[in-house]
Design a protein around this motif. Structure first.
Motif, PDB file in Angstrom:
ATOM      1  N   LEU A 134       0.778   5.606 -41.606  1.00 41.97           N
ATOM      2  CA  LEU A 134       0.983   4.226 -41.159  1.00 41.97           C
ATOM      3  C   LEU A 134       2.217   3.611 -41.814  1.00 41.97           C
ATOM      4  O   LEU A 134       3.012   2.938 -41.141  1.00 41.97           O
ATOM      5  N   ALA A 135       2.377   3.839 -43.119  1.00 40.73           N
ATOM      6  CA  ALA A 135       3.509   3.244 -43.837  1.00 40.73           C
ATOM      7  C   ALA A 135       4.839   3.777 -43.309  1.00 40.73           C
ATOM      8  O   ALA A 135       5.773   3.008 -43.047  1.00 40.73           O
ATOM      9  N   PHE A 136       4.939   5.101 -43.132  1.00 41.00           N
ATOM     10  CA  PHE A 136       6.195   5.688 -42.658  1.00 41.00           C
ATOM     11  C   PHE A 136       6.482   5.304 -41.210  1.00 41.00           C
ATOM     12  O   PHE A 136       7.627   4.998 -40.852  1.00 41.00           O
ATOM     13  N   ALA A 137       5.453   5.320 -40.370  1.00 39.79           N
ATOM     14  CA  ALA A 137       5.664   4.964 -38.966  1.00 39.79           C
ATOM     15  C   ALA A 137       6.127   3.515 -38.838  1.00 39.79           C
ATOM     16  O   ALA A 137       7.078   3.214 -38.103  1.00 39.79           O
ATOM     17  N   GLY A 138       5.463   2.614 -39.556  1.00 37.32           N
ATOM     18  CA  GLY A 138       5.868   1.211 -39.503  1.00 37.32           C
ATOM     19  C   GLY A 138       7.258   0.990 -40.074  1.00 37.32           C
ATOM     20  O   GLY A 138       8.057   0.215 -39.528  1.00 37.32           O
TER      21      GLY A 138
END
Length: 314
Positions: free
Chosen positions: A115-119
């Motif tokens: 989630l952190a990398f995608a966002g």
């Protein structure tokens, strides 16, 4: 041949540095647990009555009656042989406890990382180098996200999405959907920092001459950013990944407690409260091992992204 020798030297240096980190973590944890007020033998007995003779026998069986240097030497010898000891409270091998609790924490950490990398990639790609207003709004939101305590954010998400709107279930028996809120709670501050680092890297790449050449070949703006600029901007973000792992494992203590999830975080918190030395030390060493492994992988990935590092390695 020269490349193989260079890789072997790099790997040996990483291995020596990793062993130094593990020894330092083990030593600091041992001394810290020794300095914490309280008696592990009394914590083991709990509220049950015990005579002085019984307490002395328990301390002898636990090795607490030995001098500190002797205990430290025995402790390092056990670690070197792979023996993590037995939990004072649970009376189980520490390796068994870690094996039973590691998967829920790994699930949470992996989901939060994705989630952190995608966002971060999405927001940085859309706002880097353009739309001053949108960029300013994104930076303000990122500052709030970084400054928000994880436990407060978790309680807020629980209150709104689980209890009031009833959109997301809570509890480990509710399937993958129950992982959404804990993962978001853990990912928000990490994603905010990654976005800032990634955006700065992409804006630096956008000022490079190669961008003009790519655009001159007729590549659209989205293609320029996604296929060319993003790769150059990833370098500092990849370097930050070592810190990312430590933050995720540390944040799991609070997040697992807020959402009543099983995992290494809750086990560590309970072990610290009850002065369960073998469990605390094993958890610290586990985090240190993960940090060393991830840092080595990140270094190797960084050398792939930036070939100049391979050339600079003696």
């Amino acid at each position: 041949m020269a490349d193989e020798v260079s890789r072997a030297r790099w790997l040996l240096r990483r291995l020596a540095g990793g062993l130094g980190v593990l020894l330092g973590a083990a030593t600091v944890t041992f001394l810290a647990m020794e300095l914490i007020p309280g008696d592990p033998a009394r914590a083991l007995v709990g509220s049950a009555p015990a005579t002085p003779q019984t307490m002395a026998l328990i301390r002898h069986e636990m090795g607490l009656d030995l001098p500190l240097p002797v205990r430290y030497g025995h402790y390092l010898a056990r670690l070197a042989s792979g023996d993590l000891g037995r939990s004072y409270q649970l009376q189980q091998p520490v390796s068994t406890i870690i094996g039973e609790q590691v998967w829920p924490t790994v699930q949470l950490a992996l989901a939060a990382t994705l989630l952190a990398f995608a966002g971060a990639v999405l927001v940085a790609t859309l706002t880097a180098g353009r739309w001053r207003v949108a960029r300013g709004v994104a930076q303000a939101v990122e500052l709030v996200a970084v400054s928000t305590p994880s436990f407060w954010l978790g309680l807020l998400l629980l209150s709104v999405f689980a209890f009031r709107l009833r959109l997301v279930p809570v509890g480990v028996d509710q399937g993958p959907a129950a992982l959404i809120l804990p993962a978001v709670t853990l990912a928000v501050p990490v994603g905010a920092i990654l976005t800032q680092v990634l955006r700065d890297g992409m804006e630096g790449a956008l000022r490079q001459p190669f961008v003009v050449s790519v655009r001159a070949r007729g590549v659209g703006e989205l293609g320029v950013r996604a296929r060319h600029v993003l790769r150059h901007g990833l370098s500092p973000a990849v370097t930050l990944s070592g810190w990312l792992v430590g933050h995720l494992l540390g944040g799991a203590v609070l997040v697992e407690t807020v959402f009543a999830r099983p995992g290494l975080g809750r086990v560590t918190l309970a072990a610290i409260s009850s002065r369960d030395f073998p469990v605390v030390i094993a958890m610290v060493l586990f985090v240190a091992v993960v940090f060393v492994v991830v840092s080595t992988l990140v270094d190797g990935l960084y050398r792939i992204i930036d070939p100049r590092l391979r050339e600079a390695t003696p």
